[in-house]
Motif scaffolding. Structure first.
Motif, PDB file in Angstrom:
ATOM      1  N   LEU A  44     -47.543 115.922  29.313  1.00 39.44           N
ATOM      2  CA  LEU A  44     -47.119 114.403  29.194  1.00 39.44           C
ATOM      3  C   LEU A  44     -46.507 113.752  30.021  1.00 39.44           C
ATOM      4  O   LEU A  44     -46.693 112.697  29.904  1.00 39.44           O
ATOM      5  CB  LEU A  44     -46.008 114.114  28.130  1.00 39.44           C
ATOM      6  CG  LEU A  44     -46.430 115.039  26.408  1.00 39.44           C
ATOM      7  CD1 LEU A  44     -44.703 114.874  25.720  1.00 39.44           C
ATOM      8  CD2 LEU A  44     -47.013 113.930  26.342  1.00 39.44           C
ATOM      9  N   ALA A  45     -46.490 113.861  30.746  1.00 37.30           N
ATOM     10  CA  ALA A  45     -45.962 113.692  32.658  1.00 37.30           C
ATOM     11  C   ALA A  45     -47.811 113.080  32.854  1.00 37.30           C
ATOM     12  O   ALA A  45     -46.826 111.397  32.991  1.00 37.30           O
ATOM     13  CB  ALA A  45     -45.268 114.322  33.653  1.00 37.30           C
ATOM     14  N   TRP A  46     -48.346 113.732  32.470  1.00 33.35           N
ATOM     15  CA  TRP A  46     -49.589 113.495  33.474  1.00 33.35           C
ATOM     16  C   TRP A  46     -50.250 112.306  32.189  1.00 33.35           C
ATOM     17  O   TRP A  46     -50.622 111.272  32.337  1.00 33.35           O
ATOM     18  CB  TRP A  46     -50.386 115.067  33.208  1.00 33.35           C
ATOM     19  CG  TRP A  46     -50.284 115.273  34.449  1.00 33.35           C
ATOM     20  CD1 TRP A  46     -49.522 116.026  34.806  1.00 33.35           C
ATOM     21  CD2 TRP A  46     -50.463 115.054  36.148  1.00 33.35           C
ATOM     22  NE1 TRP A  46     -48.627 116.890  36.483  1.00 33.35           N
ATOM     23  CE2 TRP A  46     -50.188 115.520  37.098  1.00 33.35           C
ATOM     24  CE3 TRP A  46     -50.990 113.679  35.886  1.00 33.35           C
ATOM     25  CZ2 TRP A  46     -49.848 115.185  38.682  1.00 33.35           C
ATOM     26  CZ3 TRP A  46     -50.835 113.476  37.827  1.00 33.35           C
ATOM     27  CH2 TRP A  46     -50.516 114.302  39.083  1.00 33.35           C
ATOM     28  N   PHE A  47     -50.197 112.522  30.719  1.00 35.87           N
ATOM     29  CA  PHE A  47     -50.724 111.598  30.062  1.00 35.87           C
ATOM     30  C   PHE A  47     -50.163 110.826  29.851  1.00 35.87           C
ATOM     31  O   PHE A  47     -50.810 109.539  29.948  1.00 35.87           O
ATOM     32  CB  PHE A  47     -50.431 113.176  29.121  1.00 35.87           C
ATOM     33  CG  PHE A  47     -50.766 111.543  27.720  1.00 35.87           C
ATOM     34  CD1 PHE A  47     -52.352 112.076  26.998  1.00 35.87           C
ATOM     35  CD2 PHE A  47     -50.306 110.920  26.756  1.00 35.87           C
ATOM     36  CE1 PHE A  47     -52.907 110.731  26.187  1.00 35.87           C
ATOM     37  CE2 PHE A  47     -50.409 110.043  25.543  1.00 35.87           C
ATOM     38  CZ  PHE A  47     -51.356 110.092  24.948  1.00 35.87           C
ATOM     39  N   ALA A  48     -48.851 110.487  30.159  1.00 38.77           N
ATOM     40  CA  ALA A  48     -48.117 109.034  30.009  1.00 38.77           C
ATOM     41  C   ALA A  48     -48.673 108.500  31.149  1.00 38.77           C
ATOM     42  O   ALA A  48     -48.795 107.024  31.190  1.00 38.77           O
ATOM     43  CB  ALA A  48     -46.537 109.205  29.465  1.00 38.77           C
ATOM     44  N   ALA A  49     -48.293 109.000  32.338  1.00 36.23           N
ATOM     45  CA  ALA A  49     -49.326 107.596  33.625  1.00 36.23           C
ATOM     46  C   ALA A  49     -50.754 107.983  33.496  1.00 36.23           C
ATOM     47  O   ALA A  49     -50.836 105.900  33.685  1.00 36.23           O
ATOM     48  CB  ALA A  49     -49.103 108.643  34.255  1.00 36.23           C
ATOM     49  N   LEU A  50     -51.496 108.375  33.111  1.00 35.08           N
ATOM     50  CA  LEU A  50     -53.462 108.123  32.675  1.00 35.08           C
ATOM     51  C   LEU A  50     -53.225 106.603  31.768  1.00 35.08           C
ATOM     52  O   LEU A  50     -53.978 106.243  31.706  1.00 35.08           O
ATOM     53  CB  LEU A  50     -53.326 109.469  32.265  1.00 35.08           C
ATOM     54  CG  LEU A  50     -53.804 110.292  33.518  1.00 35.08           C
ATOM     55  CD1 LEU A  50     -54.733 111.906  32.753  1.00 35.08           C
ATOM     56  CD2 LEU A  50     -54.787 109.981  34.040  1.00 35.08           C
ATOM     57  N   ALA A  51     -52.173 106.913  30.117  1.00 36.54           N
ATOM     58  CA  ALA A  51     -52.635 106.360  29.373  1.00 36.54           C
ATOM     59  C   ALA A  51     -51.741 104.919  30.182  1.00 36.54           C
ATOM     60  O   ALA A  51     -52.379 104.074  29.662  1.00 36.54           O
ATOM     61  CB  ALA A  51     -51.173 106.311  28.313  1.00 36.54           C
ATOM     62  N   ALA A  91     -46.931  96.132  27.412  1.00 33.79           N
ATOM     63  CA  ALA A  91     -45.895  96.555  27.456  1.00 33.79           C
ATOM     64  C   ALA A  91     -46.151  97.739  27.010  1.00 33.79           C
ATOM     65  O   ALA A  91     -44.585  98.887  27.678  1.00 33.79           O
ATOM     66  CB  ALA A  91     -44.251  95.951  26.047  1.00 33.79           C
ATOM     67  N   ILE A  92     -46.324  98.480  26.446  1.00 32.49           N
ATOM     68  CA  ILE A  92     -46.624 100.038  26.200  1.00 32.49           C
ATOM     69  C   ILE A  92     -46.852 100.956  28.106  1.00 32.49           C
ATOM     70  O   ILE A  92     -46.656 101.388  27.790  1.00 32.49           O
ATOM     71  CB  ILE A  92     -47.163 100.593  25.032  1.00 32.49           C
ATOM     72  CG1 ILE A  92     -46.962 100.329  23.486  1.00 32.49           C
ATOM     73  CG2 ILE A  92     -47.547 101.896  25.445  1.00 32.49           C
ATOM     74  CD1 ILE A  92     -47.798 100.458  22.714  1.00 32.49           C
ATOM     75  N   GLY A  93     -47.560  99.559  28.302  1.00 29.74           N
ATOM     76  CA  GLY A  93     -48.189 100.083  29.278  1.00 29.74           C
ATOM     77  C   GLY A  93     -46.943 100.606  30.787  1.00 29.74           C
ATOM     78  O   GLY A  93     -46.927 101.373  31.580  1.00 29.74           O
ATOM     79  N   VAL A  94     -45.994  99.763  30.955  1.00 30.38           N
ATOM     80  CA  VAL A  94     -44.772  99.670  31.088  1.00 30.38           C
ATOM     81  C   VAL A  94     -43.790 100.987  30.885  1.00 30.38           C
ATOM     82  O   VAL A  94     -43.240 101.637  31.797  1.00 30.38           O
ATOM     83  CB  VAL A  94     -43.771  98.791  31.070  1.00 30.38           C
ATOM     84  CG1 VAL A  94     -42.490  98.486  31.764  1.00 30.38           C
ATOM     85  CG2 VAL A  94     -44.484  97.538  31.530  1.00 30.38           C
ATOM     86  N   LEU A  95     -43.801 100.995  29.958  1.00 29.68           N
ATOM     87  CA  LEU A  95     -43.251 102.347  28.609  1.00 29.68           C
ATOM     88  C   LEU A  95     -43.847 102.835  28.946  1.00 29.68           C
ATOM     89  O   LEU A  95     -42.569 104.795  29.174  1.00 29.68           O
ATOM     90  CB  LEU A  95     -42.717 101.798  27.573  1.00 29.68           C
ATOM     91  CG  LEU A  95     -41.940 100.741  27.160  1.00 29.68           C
ATOM     92  CD1 LEU A  95     -41.397 101.039  25.466  1.00 29.68           C
ATOM     93  CD2 LEU A  95     -40.272 100.845  27.305  1.00 29.68           C
TER      94      LEU A  95
END
Length: 173
Positions: A44-51, A91-95
């Protein structure tokens, strides 16, 4: 293990562990075997960074008017997308960036940010729907998706025993 040593096992033959282990591989072995972090959180850490990167890329593409502009599965004009979706996407990009950083550096607050992100989606859709700025179908889709994924996240981060214990340990550091 020191560079040049062999792992216990076959002394010769085709075993992959019969060759000396490089310092880089030693680091990776230690990193993988010593980590207490649940496997899904590492992913999820990688997924969140790519997202997060994808969120900002979508805003840039919309500004440049490249590609279709879609909200909730419905085509909209570029101006509508930039006015309605872009603030939420930013906002979601920052989160997502905060989530990625928090997971990667093992911060206890990171699970709270995941829940805040889904709550933001539900609140944003509710407000825009109440003000008749988006179609009711888009509003309900966002509310239902945000609630379902938010609920699954609450279960995973707060009630799944090994994950809850992991975050409790992080909070006690």
């Amino acid at each position: 293990m020191v560079a040049g040593e062999r792992l216990i096992g076959r002394e010769r033959g085709g075993c992959a562990f019969s060759k000396p282990v490089s310092p880089r591989d030693q680091f990776l072995i230690i990193l993988v075997t010593k980590s207490r972090q649940p496997f899904l959180i590492r992913i999820l850490a990688w997924f969140a960074a790519l997202a997060s990167v994808g969120m900002y890329l979508s805003i840039v593409l919309a500004i440049l008017d490249i590609g279709p502009h879609i909200i909730g599965g419905e085509r909209v004009t570029r101006e509508e997308w930039l006015r309605i979706a872009a603030p939420l996407v930013a906002a979601i990009g920052v989160l997502m960036a905060c989530i990625s950083y928090g997971f990667a550096t093992e911060k206890a607050w990171s699970r709270h940010v995941v829940i805040a992100m889904f709550a933001l989606i539900v609140v944003y859709a509710s407000i825009l729907g109440a003000l008749n700025l988006i179609h009711r179908a888009i509003m309900w889709r966002a509310i239902i998706n945000g609630t379902l994924f938010g609920g699954a996240s609450v279960w995973y981060f707060y009630f799944k025993p090994n994950v809850a214990a992991y975050f409790r340990e992080l909070a006690n550091r």
